[in-house]
Design an enzyme around this catalytic site. Structure first.
Site, short mmCIF file in Angstrom:
data_model
loop_
_atom_site.label_atom_id
_atom_site.label_comp_id
_atom_site.label_asym_id
_atom_site.label_seq_id
_atom_site.Cartn_x
_atom_site.Cartn_y
_atom_site.Cartn_z
N LYS A 234 0.41 5.19 -6.22
CA LYS A 234 -0.72 5.49 -7.31
C LYS A 234 -1.54 6.60 -7.01
O LYS A 234 -1.80 7.28 -7.92
CB LYS A 234 -1.36 4.12 -6.88
N CYS B 246 -1.48 1.72 -3.17
CA CYS B 246 -2.33 2.82 -2.99
C CYS B 246 -1.77 4.34 -2.84
O CYS B 246 -2.18 5.10 -3.56
CB CYS B 246 -3.10 2.68 -1.82
N HIS C 281 -26.12 22.66 -0.87
CA HIS C 281 -26.17 23.30 -2.15
C HIS C 281 -25.09 24.46 -2.08
O HIS C 281 -24.77 25.28 -1.37
CB HIS C 281 -27.50 23.77 -2.20
N TYR D 118 -9.30 -2.97 -10.96
CA TYR D 118 -8.82 -1.73 -10.41
C TYR D 118 -7.53 -1.23 -10.94
O TYR D 118 -7.39 -0.16 -11.44
CB TYR D 118 -8.46 -2.00 -9.09
N CYS E 51 0.93 -1.07 -0.05
CA CYS E 51 -0.03 -0.10 -0.16
C CYS E 51 0.87 1.21 -0.18
O CYS E 51 0.75 2.16 -0.83
CB CYS E 51 -0.97 -0.08 1.11
N GLU F 229 -25.40 16.61 -3.44
CA GLU F 229 -26.90 16.77 -2.94
C GLU F 229 -27.81 16.09 -3.81
O GLU F 229 -28.88 15.69 -3.47
CB GLU F 229 -27.27 18.27 -3.14
N GLU G 64 -6.92 1.99 -13.36
CA GLU G 64 -6.49 3.28 -12.73
C GLU G 64 -5.24 3.83 -13.61
O GLU G 64 -5.13 4.85 -13.76
CB GLU G 64 -5.90 2.72 -11.18
#
Ligand code: NDP
Length: 452
Positions: free
Chosen positions: A51, A48, A435, A178, A43, A440, A182
């Site tokens: 990356k 991760c 908002h 993945y 990782c 939303e 990616e």
């Protein structure tokens, strides 16, 4: 029998480090940890973290156009891999140091070398020493898998991509999961002519179909040459690069070919089978809910068990193991409703069931909206966002939430809490919108687009 340690951890990645720190720092166990490569594991060192930094780097490609639309007089001339790469290395060194400090501060003794299992309580270090421990934890993670075919040795994997000396001009990424998706987006964003070959009909198999289609369409629109239903027959070295002879009849040449065709549990040569640790078909260590293997003194956490191969899961498993074995608190990780993100461009955040999974289990309502978000629309971009809720028609519970949007990973973390708590569609509806925002839409989806 007196052991040298209460716990010996093999593997200094996310799961192993968490288990060692908690066992020693929180519960006072005598703990040692061996890591053969760099502290932090996949990782932090080659997964991760680097990356995601590459994702950030590649996303600046729009900065000229966007900033000008917003009134800034800006000129960015191009991307310099060497500058970025030097900075990346500094950051990884810093993080590796932080991991080492964590272990040191928790009183964990570390060995910077390979360790293997000799018997149920003995670990053999690469320098020949043997140490004993009441418990052994295997946290060795996974390793890239490349199928064997003519020229497969010309391919690199995600392990090597972080060490590129220069940015290639032309890249081929093989796979549709993945990592492949990616990296196709990352390289494309950095200005590399990028092709992605995937053998199946649509990338990101297993995820919500509408979201997969949405992502693939956007990736193609942003310049990735995505070829589904295509596999490589052979790779050939040429004077100017690597030729990929593919099932779609093309023989295109690339500077690098990266295979992201899955990962396998990292168990080779650890000696596990010799001591009676049961392995599954892919070589994964079989564990019960408390991470215990078929040898009672040996436990395993994270990707090496091949359950849900995500860092936060390895961390939870490592923590639960340490609390259970050393903290007098029997605890297991929770593998249900795990939110996750795929850092494609556009980004994808997802939690719970896909529409297809939910539909197979009973009547559902599907709420979804696609739109062009304010920030990039203003700059003249065509990017579209997808917000989707899959709702159980009977209980009204939100069974799945799927978001394809900038910062979808951040959004799904929060939506994941509501889904995990069992929120209904009406709970979402009575939450007031923030908002103007993209998120939303999740609380303003009025009519189902489909019922089944
Ligand atoms: P995945 O299992 O996700 O994808 C592997 C891909 O390679 C699939 O598209 C598969 O095709 C294809 N493939 C497999 N074997 C072959 C073959 N022999 N020839 C051609 N294609 C093949 O693996 P990844 O390597 O992408 O990622 C590994 C794991 O790492 C993931 O499961 C995930 O848990 C984790 N990860 C998580 C990330 C995140 O959370 N953002 C990021 C990166 C990794 P098919 O679909 O047809 O089987």
């Amino acid at each position: 029998m007196a052991f040298d340690y209460d716990l010996f951890v093999i593997g200094g990645g996310s799961g192993g480090v968490r288990a060692a720190r908690v066992a020693s720092g929180d519960h006072g166990a005598r703990v040692a940890l061996a890591e053969e490569y760099r502290m932090g594991g996949t990782c932090v060192i080659r997964g991760c973290v680097p990356k995601k930094l590459m994702v950030f780097a590649s996303e600046y490609r729009h900065i000229n156009k966007d900033a000008r639309a917003y009134g800034w007089d800006l000129e960015v001339k191009g991307f310099d891999w060497t500058v970025f790469h030097a900075q990346l290395e500094n950051e990884l060194n810093r993080l590796e140091g932080a991991y080492r400090n964590t272990l040191k501060n928790a009183g964990v003794e570390t060995f910077d070398q390979r360790a293997t299992v000799k018997d149920a309580h003995t670990v053999r270090l690469a320098d020949g020493r043997e140490v004993t421990a009441k418990h052994i934890l295997i946290a060795t993670g996974g390793t890239p898998f490349v199928p064997e075919f003519e020229g497969s040795d010309l391919a690199i994997t995600s392990n090597e991509i972080f060490h590129m000396k220069a940015l290639p001009k032309r890249a081929l990424i093989v796979g549709g999961g993945y990592i492949a998706s990616e990296f196709a987006c990352i390289l494309n964003g950095m200005g590399v002519e990028t092709s992605q070959y995937y053998r199946g009909a649509q990338i990101l198999r297993g995820f919500d179909e509408e979201a997969r289609g949405h992502i693939a369409t956007q990736m193609i629109a942003s310049g990735v040459n995505l070829q589904c239903g295509t596999d490589v027959l052979r790779l050939e070295k040429t004077d100017t690069g690597i030729r990929a002879v593919a099932t779609n009849g093309t023989e295109d040449e690339f500077d690098i070919v990266m295979y992201a065709t899955g990962r396998k549990p990292n168990v080779a040569g650890l000696g596990l089978e010799d001591v009676g640790v049961r392995l599954g078909k892919k070589g994964e260590i079989e564990v019960d809910d408390w991470q215990q293997t078929s040898v009672p003194s040996i436990f395993a956490v994270g990707d090496v068990t091949d359950r849900i191969n995500l860092t936060p899961i390895a961390i939870r498993e490592g923590h639960a193991f340490a609390d259970t074995v050393f903290g007098g608190q029997k605890r297991k990780a929770d593998w249900d409703l795990v939110p996750s993100a795929v850092f494609t461009q556009p980004e994808f955040g997802t939690v719970g069931k896909t529409e297809e999974e939910a539909e197979a289990e009973g009547p559902i309502e599907v709420y979804s909206a696609t739109f062009r978000p304010m920030q990039t629309l203003f700059a003249g971009r065509q990017d579209r966002v997808l917000m989707k809720l899959v709702v159980c028609a009977q209980t009204r519970r939100v069974l799945g939430c799927h978001i394809v949007a900038p910062h979808a990973g951040e959004m799904i973390q929060l939506a994941g809490i509501a889904v995990k708590m069992g929120a209904t569609k009406e709970d979402f509806d009575r939450t007031v919108a923030v908002h103007p925002s993209m998120a939303e839409e999740l609380v303003t989806l009025r009519k189902p687009v489909r019922k089944s």
